[in-house]
Design an enzyme around this catalytic site. Structure first.
Site, mmCIF file in Angstrom:
data_model
loop_
_atom_site.group_PDB
_atom_site.id
_atom_site.type_symbol
_atom_site.label_atom_id
_atom_site.label_comp_id
_atom_site.label_asym_id
_atom_site.label_seq_id
_atom_site.Cartn_x
_atom_site.Cartn_y
_atom_site.Cartn_z
ATOM 1 N N LYS A 29 1.972 -3.708 6.721
ATOM 2 C CA LYS A 29 2.211 -3.815 5.590
ATOM 3 C C LYS A 29 3.907 -3.473 5.145
ATOM 4 C CE LYS A 29 -1.682 -4.963 3.538
ATOM 5 N NZ LYS A 29 -1.661 -6.144 2.807
ATOM 6 N N SER A 81 0.820 -1.279 -0.118
ATOM 7 C CA SER A 81 -0.003 0.114 0.000
ATOM 8 C C SER A 81 0.780 1.398 0.011
ATOM 9 C CB SER A 81 -0.950 0.242 1.321
ATOM 10 O OG SER A 81 -1.359 1.205 1.566
ATOM 11 N N TYR A 91 -2.272 -0.984 10.746
ATOM 12 C CA TYR A 91 -2.530 -1.660 9.469
ATOM 13 C C TYR A 91 -1.369 -1.410 8.489
ATOM 14 C CZ TYR A 91 -3.908 -2.026 4.630
ATOM 15 O OH TYR A 91 -4.128 -2.237 3.336
HETATM 16 P P1 NAD Z 1 -10.850 -7.795 1.014
HETATM 17 O O1 NAD Z 1 -11.007 -7.878 2.551
HETATM 18 O O2 NAD Z 1 -11.871 -7.644 0.455
HETATM 19 O O3 NAD Z 1 -10.162 -9.080 0.765
HETATM 20 C C1 NAD Z 1 -8.810 -9.842 1.673
HETATM 21 C C2 NAD Z 1 -9.628 -11.229 1.657
HETATM 22 O O4 NAD Z 1 -8.423 -12.166 2.537
HETATM 23 C C3 NAD Z 1 -10.973 -11.554 2.115
HETATM 24 O O5 NAD Z 1 -11.705 -12.289 0.976
HETATM 25 C C4 NAD Z 1 -10.515 -12.213 3.419
HETATM 26 O O6 NAD Z 1 -11.779 -13.123 3.698
HETATM 27 C C5 NAD Z 1 -9.375 -12.745 3.350
HETATM 28 N N1 NAD Z 1 -8.657 -13.183 4.349
HETATM 29 C C6 NAD Z 1 -8.522 -12.182 5.499
HETATM 30 N N2 NAD Z 1 -7.437 -12.836 6.500
HETATM 31 C C7 NAD Z 1 -7.348 -14.291 6.098
HETATM 32 C C8 NAD Z 1 -6.586 -15.230 6.486
HETATM 33 N N3 NAD Z 1 -5.968 -15.052 7.690
HETATM 34 N N4 NAD Z 1 -6.557 -16.401 5.858
HETATM 35 C C9 NAD Z 1 -7.044 -16.375 4.620
HETATM 36 N N5 NAD Z 1 -7.908 -15.532 3.913
HETATM 37 C C10 NAD Z 1 -7.978 -14.167 4.540
HETATM 38 O O7 NAD Z 1 -9.796 -6.688 0.667
HETATM 39 P P2 NAD Z 1 -9.160 -5.946 -0.339
HETATM 40 O O8 NAD Z 1 -9.610 -4.593 -0.437
HETATM 41 O O9 NAD Z 1 -9.584 -6.955 -1.782
HETATM 42 O O10 NAD Z 1 -7.583 -6.090 -0.294
HETATM 43 C C11 NAD Z 1 -7.037 -7.041 -0.678
HETATM 44 C C12 NAD Z 1 -5.304 -6.896 -0.176
HETATM 45 O O11 NAD Z 1 -5.136 -5.514 -0.695
HETATM 46 C C13 NAD Z 1 -5.274 -6.738 1.426
HETATM 47 O O12 NAD Z 1 -4.033 -7.187 1.618
HETATM 48 C C14 NAD Z 1 -5.146 -5.223 1.692
HETATM 49 O O13 NAD Z 1 -4.555 -5.030 2.836
HETATM 50 C C15 NAD Z 1 -4.473 -4.578 0.517
HETATM 51 N N6 NAD Z 1 -5.040 -3.277 -0.008
HETATM 52 C C16 NAD Z 1 -6.133 -2.976 0.054
HETATM 53 C C17 NAD Z 1 -6.559 -1.605 -0.419
HETATM 54 C C18 NAD Z 1 -7.927 -1.026 -0.575
HETATM 55 O O14 NAD Z 1 -7.958 0.156 -0.368
HETATM 56 N N7 NAD Z 1 -8.927 -2.040 -0.820
HETATM 57 C C19 NAD Z 1 -5.455 -0.625 -0.453
HETATM 58 C C20 NAD Z 1 -4.064 -1.090 -0.414
HETATM 59 C C21 NAD Z 1 -3.740 -2.280 -0.072
HETATM 60 N N1 UFG Z 2 -13.428 10.317 3.503
HETATM 61 C C1 UFG Z 2 -14.508 11.169 3.637
HETATM 62 N N2 UFG Z 2 -15.489 10.425 4.105
HETATM 63 C C2 UFG Z 2 -15.626 9.084 4.300
HETATM 64 C C3 UFG Z 2 -14.364 8.262 3.841
HETATM 65 C C4 UFG Z 2 -13.349 8.804 3.371
HETATM 66 O O1 UFG Z 2 -14.282 12.466 3.562
HETATM 67 O O2 UFG Z 2 -16.699 8.537 4.609
HETATM 68 C C5 UFG Z 2 -12.096 10.917 2.791
HETATM 69 C C6 UFG Z 2 -10.944 10.761 3.493
HETATM 70 O O3 UFG Z 2 -10.818 11.796 4.459
HETATM 71 C C7 UFG Z 2 -9.809 10.902 2.673
HETATM 72 C C8 UFG Z 2 -10.388 10.323 1.083
HETATM 73 O O4 UFG Z 2 -11.914 10.451 1.698
HETATM 74 O O5 UFG Z 2 -9.413 12.174 2.556
HETATM 75 C C9 UFG Z 2 -10.049 8.935 1.018
HETATM 76 O O6 UFG Z 2 -10.559 7.949 2.173
HETATM 77 P P1 UFG Z 2 -10.382 6.510 2.053
HETATM 78 O O7 UFG Z 2 -10.895 5.973 3.608
HETATM 79 O O8 UFG Z 2 -11.188 6.195 0.983
HETATM 80 O O9 UFG Z 2 -9.112 6.079 1.848
HETATM 81 P P2 UFG Z 2 -7.290 6.445 2.490
HETATM 82 O O10 UFG Z 2 -6.714 7.381 1.370
HETATM 83 O O11 UFG Z 2 -7.667 6.975 3.733
HETATM 84 O O12 UFG Z 2 -6.869 4.918 2.779
HETATM 85 C C10 UFG Z 2 -6.561 4.120 1.332
HETATM 86 C C11 UFG Z 2 -6.646 2.727 1.930
HETATM 87 C C12 UFG Z 2 -5.897 2.148 2.985
HETATM 88 C C13 UFG Z 2 -4.581 2.586 3.127
HETATM 89 C C14 UFG Z 2 -4.482 4.071 2.743
HETATM 90 C C15 UFG Z 2 -3.129 4.686 2.791
HETATM 91 O O13 UFG Z 2 -7.996 2.424 2.063
HETATM 92 O O14 UFG Z 2 -5.894 0.730 2.871
HETATM 93 O O15 UFG Z 2 -5.023 4.671 1.648
HETATM 94 O O16 UFG Z 2 -2.911 5.974 2.531
HETATM 95 F F1 UFG Z 2 -3.754 2.196 4.091
#
Ligand code: NAD
Ligand code: UFG
Length: 350
Positions: free
Chosen positions: A163, A134, A159
């Site tokens: 990472k 991330s 979190y």
């Molecule tokens: P998500 O929660 O939708 O998917 C994660 C999946 O992993 C789920 O299906 C969950 O059931 C499974 N899981 C969790 N813990 C587990 C375990 N111990 N064993 C087996 N399965 C497990 O999340 P996502 O948004 O698809 O994110 C996927 C990856 O990308 C994550 O590692 C997350 O940290 C990373 N990531 C997500 C974002 C975002 O904004 N969505 C941003 C940066 C990084």
């Molecule tokens: N925001 C609002 N209202 C809401 C939700 C979000 O105003 O209800 C704003 C936040 O303050 C931020 C922007 O929308 O300015 C984006 O927020 P998100 O929560 O959608 O995303 P973030 O950038 O905070 O977080 C994302 C990922 C995390 C990761 C992070 C790294 O979701 O997994 O980027 O900076 F860790």
């Protein structure tokens, strides 16, 4: 199919967390590119319905194994059953706020789980891994444009810290054993859904992230959006983020898998997956209203702790080395989110 996906270097991919949001879109792209897929997921935040829908979209089978990455025995069994050549590792917990209250659970799932996975892969002779990292690993570098040459910083939450720890774990594992080929993919802000509207993001409870919240307001499930702060030093006072369409992100994983094959002597590749452009919260609200035709009422609320005012990716390295760049527009992100949300107001639970 795009030319860049014509070459198949690796065949059976183990996808941990493949039943989740990004994982489900990625397995679809993998299947369409000709890979075979085995998903390993404990379903703590994923859905088998997502996998069924991916199978229908691709008209191909996904092997699904219910299991937890902290369970070494379960991993060993899967790796003994399927001829896995590489892993894409999505499994983990991802809620920023929750991570501050449950550090043990976050380190256990994200760090201990990754250690078990690496041990199992090593025993099975699988040394190719793509990891979901991330942009949060950059911490607050004092400039809004993040590039991979910058040192990592201190993430503002637990979190993000997990990472960073897993990135270090992978780097050190590779340094000790050059058979490993590691891709660290630093995602910016993934949003959107498959253009069919059949798979998308299905957050449990109140969404933490901006776009799922906006979509739930538009569909009438929530009354109004709270915008966390309008007094930031940005053009309209709200925070800027680099939103990336989940299908572009999914394709970035296939490009990374292909790039790993070119690491003749092993190595670690670090790539930002972002579009290179920041959009403000207010811009997101307006773009969503335009694409959906729905009003999104909002109020301005106090700043959320830990939010940076603005950042976006320098996507140049991914373009040069992976031949990958985003193709979908902000309008695509909004239209596809709305299609998914309006067709599935309750997510995968009908
Ligand atoms: P998500 O929660 O939708 O998917 C994660 C999946 O992993 C789920 O299906 C969950 O059931 C499974 N899981 C969790 N813990 C587990 C375990 N111990 N064993 C087996 N399965 C497990 O999340 P996502 O948004 O698809 O994110 C996927 C990856 O990308 C994550 O590692 C997350 O940290 C990373 N990531 C997500 C974002 C975002 O904004 N969505 C941003 C940066 C990084
Ligand atoms: N925001 C609002 N209202 C809401 C939700 C979000 O105003 O209800 C704003 C936040 O303050 C931020 C922007 O929308 O300015 C984006 O927020 P998100 O929560 O959608 O995303 P973030 O950038 O905070 O977080 C994302 C990922 C995390 C990761 C992070 C790294 O979701 O997994 O980027 O900076 F860790």
């Amino acid at each position: 199919m795009k030319t860049k996906f014509l070459y198949r270097y690796l065949s059976m991919i183990l996808v941990t967390g493949g039943a989740g949001y990004i994982g489900s879109h990625t397995i679809l792209v993998l299947l369409e590119a000709g890979y075979d897929v085995v998903v390993f997921d404990n379903l703590s935040n994923g859905s088998t319905e997502a996998i069924k829908r991916v199978e229908r979209l691709a008209n191909r089978k996904v092997h699904f194994e219910h299991g937890d990455i902290r369970d070494r025995k379960g991993l060993d069994e899967v790796l003994a059953t399927y001829p896995v050549t590489a892993a894409i590792h999505f499994a983990g917990l991802k809620a920023v706020g929750e991570s501050m209250k449950k550090p043990l659970e976050y380190f256990d799932n994200n760090v201990s789980g990754s250690i078990q996975l690496l041990k199992a892969l090593r025993q099975a002779g699988v040394f190719n891994i793509v990891f979901s990292s991330s942009a949060t690993v950059y911490g607050d570098p004092g400039t809004p444009v993040f590039n991979e040459e910058m040192p990592t910083g201190t993430p503002s939450n637990t979190y993000g810290y997990t990472k960073l720890v897993v990135e270090e774990l992978l780097k050190k594992t590779q340094a000790a054993d050059p058979r490993w080929r590691v891709a660290l993919l630093r995602y910016f802000n993934p949003v959107g859904a498959h253009q069919s509207g059949t798979i998308g993001e299905d957050p449990a409870g109140i969404p933490n992230n901006l776009l799922p919240f906006i979509a739930q307001v538009a569909v009438g499930k929530r009354q109004q959006l709270s915008i966390f702060g309008d007094d930031y030093p940005t053009p309209d006072g709200t925070c800027l983020r680099d939103y990336i369409h989940v299908m572009d992100l999914a394709e970035g994983h296939v490009s990374a898998l292909q790039a790993l094959k070119r690491f003749d002597k092993g190595g670690v590749g670090i790539w930002n997956l972002g579009g290179g452009q920041g959009h403000s919260v207010l811009e997101m609200v307006k773009a969503f209203e335009k694409a959906s035709g729905q009003a999104v009422p909002y109020q301005v609320a106090p700043r959320r702790e830990g939010d940076l005012a603005q950042f976006w990716a320098d996507p140049g390295k991914a373009k040069r080395e992976l031949g990958w760049e985003v193709e979908r527009t902000l309008h695509d992100m909004m239209a596809d989110t709305w299609r998914w949300q309006s067709k599935n107001p309750n997510g995968y639970q009908k």
